[in-house]
Design a protein around this motif. Structure first.
Motif, PDB file in Angstrom:
ATOM      1  N   ALA A  75     -60.661  73.737 -15.065  1.00 32.48           N
ATOM      2  CA  ALA A  75     -61.579  72.953 -14.229  1.00 32.48           C
ATOM      3  C   ALA A  75     -62.988  73.530 -14.118  1.00 32.48           C
ATOM      4  O   ALA A  75     -63.973  72.787 -14.212  1.00 32.48           O
ATOM      5  CB  ALA A  75     -60.967  72.769 -12.844  1.00 32.48           C
ATOM      6  N   PRO A  76     -63.160  74.846 -13.945  1.00 34.12           N
ATOM      7  CA  PRO A  76     -64.529  75.361 -13.781  1.00 34.12           C
ATOM      8  C   PRO A  76     -65.426  75.186 -15.003  1.00 34.12           C
ATOM      9  O   PRO A  76     -66.648  75.257 -14.888  1.00 34.12           O
ATOM     10  CB  PRO A  76     -64.310  76.858 -13.485  1.00 34.12           C
ATOM     11  CG  PRO A  76     -62.900  76.967 -13.034  1.00 34.12           C
ATOM     12  CD  PRO A  76     -62.158  75.911 -13.785  1.00 34.12           C
ATOM     13  N   PHE A  77     -64.819  74.960 -16.189  1.00 30.90           N
ATOM     14  CA  PHE A  77     -65.615  74.916 -17.422  1.00 30.90           C
ATOM     15  C   PHE A  77     -65.668  73.532 -18.049  1.00 30.90           C
ATOM     16  O   PHE A  77     -66.296  73.359 -19.097  1.00 30.90           O
ATOM     17  CB  PHE A  77     -65.036  75.902 -18.442  1.00 30.90           C
ATOM     18  CG  PHE A  77     -64.882  77.301 -17.916  1.00 30.90           C
ATOM     19  CD1 PHE A  77     -65.995  78.072 -17.613  1.00 30.90           C
ATOM     20  CD2 PHE A  77     -63.632  77.844 -17.690  1.00 30.90           C
ATOM     21  CE1 PHE A  77     -65.867  79.349 -17.117  1.00 30.90           C
ATOM     22  CE2 PHE A  77     -63.481  79.123 -17.200  1.00 30.90           C
ATOM     23  CZ  PHE A  77     -64.610  79.886 -16.897  1.00 30.90           C
ATOM     24  N   MET A  78     -65.041  72.543 -17.424  1.00 31.89           N
ATOM     25  CA  MET A  78     -64.973  71.217 -18.042  1.00 31.89           C
ATOM     26  C   MET A  78     -66.353  70.571 -18.222  1.00 31.89           C
ATOM     27  O   MET A  78     -66.592  69.860 -19.200  1.00 31.89           O
ATOM     28  CB  MET A  78     -64.071  70.296 -17.206  1.00 31.89           C
ATOM     29  CG  MET A  78     -62.591  70.637 -17.324  1.00 31.89           C
ATOM     30  SD  MET A  78     -61.557  69.701 -16.179  1.00 31.89           S
ATOM     31  CE  MET A  78     -61.906  68.031 -16.683  1.00 31.89           C
ATOM     32  N   ASP A  79     -67.267  70.832 -17.285  1.00 28.96           N
ATOM     33  CA  ASP A  79     -68.596  70.233 -17.391  1.00 28.96           C
ATOM     34  C   ASP A  79     -69.472  70.928 -18.425  1.00 28.96           C
ATOM     35  O   ASP A  79     -70.572  70.457 -18.728  1.00 28.96           O
ATOM     36  CB  ASP A  79     -69.306  70.268 -16.027  1.00 28.96           C
ATOM     37  CG  ASP A  79     -68.642  69.357 -15.012  1.00 28.96           C
ATOM     38  OD1 ASP A  79     -67.821  68.526 -15.431  1.00 28.96           O
ATOM     39  OD2 ASP A  79     -68.936  69.488 -13.807  1.00 28.96           O
ATOM     40  N   HIS A  80     -69.004  72.069 -18.951  1.00 27.78           N
ATOM     41  CA  HIS A  80     -69.754  72.801 -19.993  1.00 27.78           C
ATOM     42  C   HIS A  80     -69.140  72.605 -21.382  1.00 27.78           C
ATOM     43  O   HIS A  80     -69.716  73.061 -22.364  1.00 27.78           O
ATOM     44  CB  HIS A  80     -69.788  74.295 -19.657  1.00 27.78           C
ATOM     45  CG  HIS A  80     -70.539  74.606 -18.396  1.00 27.78           C
ATOM     46  ND1 HIS A  80     -71.901  74.806 -18.368  1.00 27.78           N
ATOM     47  CD2 HIS A  80     -70.110  74.733 -17.115  1.00 27.78           C
ATOM     48  CE1 HIS A  80     -72.285  75.053 -17.125  1.00 27.78           C
ATOM     49  NE2 HIS A  80     -71.223  75.020 -16.346  1.00 27.78           N
ATOM     50  N   HIS A  81     -67.980  71.952 -21.434  1.00 23.11           N
ATOM     51  CA  HIS A  81     -67.312  71.714 -22.713  1.00 23.11           C
ATOM     52  C   HIS A  81     -67.778  70.371 -23.251  1.00 23.11           C
ATOM     53  O   HIS A  81     -67.534  69.322 -22.653  1.00 23.11           O
ATOM     54  CB  HIS A  81     -65.789  71.711 -22.502  1.00 23.11           C
ATOM     55  CG  HIS A  81     -65.023  71.695 -23.787  1.00 23.11           C
ATOM     56  ND1 HIS A  81     -63.667  71.452 -23.842  1.00 23.11           N
ATOM     57  CD2 HIS A  81     -65.415  71.882 -25.080  1.00 23.11           C
ATOM     58  CE1 HIS A  81     -63.265  71.494 -25.097  1.00 23.11           C
ATOM     59  NE2 HIS A  81     -64.311  71.760 -25.862  1.00 23.11           N
ATOM     60  N   LEU A  82     -68.466  70.371 -24.411  1.00 20.79           N
ATOM     61  CA  LEU A  82     -69.119  69.170 -24.938  1.00 20.79           C
ATOM     62  C   LEU A  82     -68.496  68.690 -26.239  1.00 20.79           C
ATOM     63  O   LEU A  82     -67.974  69.490 -27.025  1.00 20.79           O
ATOM     64  CB  LEU A  82     -70.612  69.444 -25.166  1.00 20.79           C
ATOM     65  CG  LEU A  82     -71.420  69.999 -23.988  1.00 20.79           C
ATOM     66  CD1 LEU A  82     -72.871  70.209 -24.407  1.00 20.79           C
ATOM     67  CD2 LEU A  82     -71.330  69.089 -22.782  1.00 20.79           C
ATOM     68  N   PHE A  83     -68.616  67.378 -26.461  1.00 21.48           N
ATOM     69  CA  PHE A  83     -68.149  66.749 -27.701  1.00 21.48           C
ATOM     70  C   PHE A  83     -69.253  65.825 -28.193  1.00 21.48           C
ATOM     71  O   PHE A  83     -69.622  64.860 -27.511  1.00 21.48           O
ATOM     72  CB  PHE A  83     -66.873  65.942 -27.449  1.00 21.48           C
ATOM     73  CG  PHE A  83     -65.690  66.777 -27.032  1.00 21.48           C
ATOM     74  CD1 PHE A  83     -64.752  67.202 -27.966  1.00 21.48           C
ATOM     75  CD2 PHE A  83     -65.529  67.143 -25.705  1.00 21.48           C
ATOM     76  CE1 PHE A  83     -63.670  67.975 -27.579  1.00 21.48           C
ATOM     77  CE2 PHE A  83     -64.453  67.924 -25.308  1.00 21.48           C
ATOM     78  CZ  PHE A  83     -63.522  68.346 -26.244  1.00 21.48           C
ATOM     79  N   CYS A  84     -69.792  66.115 -29.378  1.00 22.31           N
ATOM     80  CA  CYS A  84     -70.882  65.304 -29.930  1.00 22.31           C
ATOM     81  C   CYS A  84     -70.334  63.974 -30.455  1.00 22.31           C
ATOM     82  O   CYS A  84     -69.327  63.949 -31.171  1.00 22.31           O
ATOM     83  CB  CYS A  84     -71.583  66.060 -31.053  1.00 22.31           C
ATOM     84  SG  CYS A  84     -73.026  65.196 -31.709  1.00 22.31           S
TER      85      CYS A  84
END
Length: 364
Positions: A75-84
């Motif tokens: 949860a703490p890193f979901m907003d930093h995990h990106l998919f182009c």
């Protein structure tokens, strides 16, 4: 430049949306080489945050193994995990909507190492290991995810753009490369001047704090605090106008020194016409407005139109204080003079009653 990742302000139409979107620059357009005030626009491929992508995938059949997100984050890193998403692109994004650059790492471990560091010019750090293409699943029923290398993807973007430039040049008579480059640099520099003004370390704005600390040094210079004489002059202005204190520890952007700022403030305050004062403020550059705003403790964000309105309003308040204090000082002086005269007259009357009239000795 092409291949840079940026965070762009988002006009939210849903409470679930983020205030910004993350994208990677595909092209940069400079339309009118004669108009240096026209900002370049960008063509951008957008990234999905894992948080957004989870909501997006809910529209499909639940439990489909093809839709399983690779390298799911806590949860703490979901907003930093990106998919182009190369199917999700926007043309004509104004540079004025760009908040800051984003550093995207190729792995979660690299992200963890760099997350706590502050990189000059970068406002955020994320990581991306896969692309997402909904068409692959909807049309071909295959996984919409594909492994990607950020460095390779950027290199492909640059190569593709160079190829387009080469083909474009065969069909259009272009201005000289040097002239185009000079005009483009001037446009970007003008944008950076405005961009730097959007960040204030003393204001809890919605921008990233480290950008305020890392404002481009060439856009500002440190003004000296001045000698003892200058400090006395600045203190004199502050006292006369009711400004709480001298503020000379901050950087200067438009004036040569701090005393020049206070001198200009006093000159504006003493102008008799409100219209004339406002006209002078309107003619000032954003850099000078910022210097004045800080010195008079003016509220509001550092955006030119807002600064103009708030500074004009504050100058009116300072003018009112200045002339009220002047009138009060005059009344005090008059009262003191009158009191001195009355006291002297009383002393003379007392002397006369006690000793009788006094005569000067005259030579006969």
């Amino acid at each position: 430049r092409i291949g840079d990742c940026v965070e762009v302000r988002n006009e939210r139409i849903s409470p679930h949306e983020f205030d910004t979107n993350v994208g990677i620059i595909q092209r940069i357009h400079v339309f009118d080489e004669h108009d240096v005030d026209a900002l370049p626009t960008l063509d951008v491929f957008w990234f999905w945050r894992e948080t957004e992508l989870r909501r997006q995938l809910c529209q499909y059949t639940a439990g489909d193994a093809l839709l399983r997100i690779p390298n799911e984050s806590a949860a703490p890193f979901m907003d930093h995990h990106l998919f182009c998403d190369i199917e999700c692109a926007t043309a004509g994004v104004s540079m004025a909507a760009v908040c800051h650059k984003v550093l995207i790492c190729d792995s979660f471990s690299a992200f963890l190492e760099t997350q706590s560091c502050k990189f000059t010019g970068f406002g955020n750090v994320c990581f991306s290991t896969h692309t997402y293409t909904s068409g692959d699943y909807e049309k071909y029923k295959r996984s919409p995810f594909a492994a990607m290398s950020q460095a390779v993807f950027v290199q492909n973007l640059i190569s593709g753009f160079k190829q387009e430039q080469k083909q474009f040049g065969e069909h259009r008579v272009r201005v000289s490369a040097n002239k185009m480059r000079a005009n483009s640099i001037e446009k970007v520099r003008k944008f950076l001047d405005t961009y730097a003004l959007m960040y204030d370390p003393n204001n809890n704005d919605d921008e990233v704090q480290c950008m305020a600390e890392n404002a481009p040094l060439e856009l500002r210079h440190e003004g000296g605090g001045g000698g003892g004489g200058e400090l006395k002059e600045m203190q004199s202005v502050c006292t006369a106008l009711g400004i709480p204190r001298i503020k000379h520890e901050v950087a200067l952007y438009g004036f040569a020194d701090h005393l020049a700022v206070y001198t200009e403030i006093k000159r504006l305050v003493k102008m008799d016409s409100d219209c004339r004062r406002k006209a002078h403020v309107l003619e000032m550059s954003s850099m000078k407005l910022r210097d004045i705003k800080v010195k008079i403790f003016c509220e509001g964000k550092i955006r030119k139109q807002e600064m103009i309105e708030n500074i004009v309003k504050k100058l009116v308040e300072l003018r009112k204080y200045y002339y009220q204090s002047q009138a009060s000082s005059t009344n005090t002086t008059t009262a003191t003079t009158t009191g001195t005269r009355k006291r002297k007259q009383m002393e003379e009357d007392t002397h006369l009653k006690t000793n009788g009239p006094s005569f000067k000795r005259q030579r006969i």
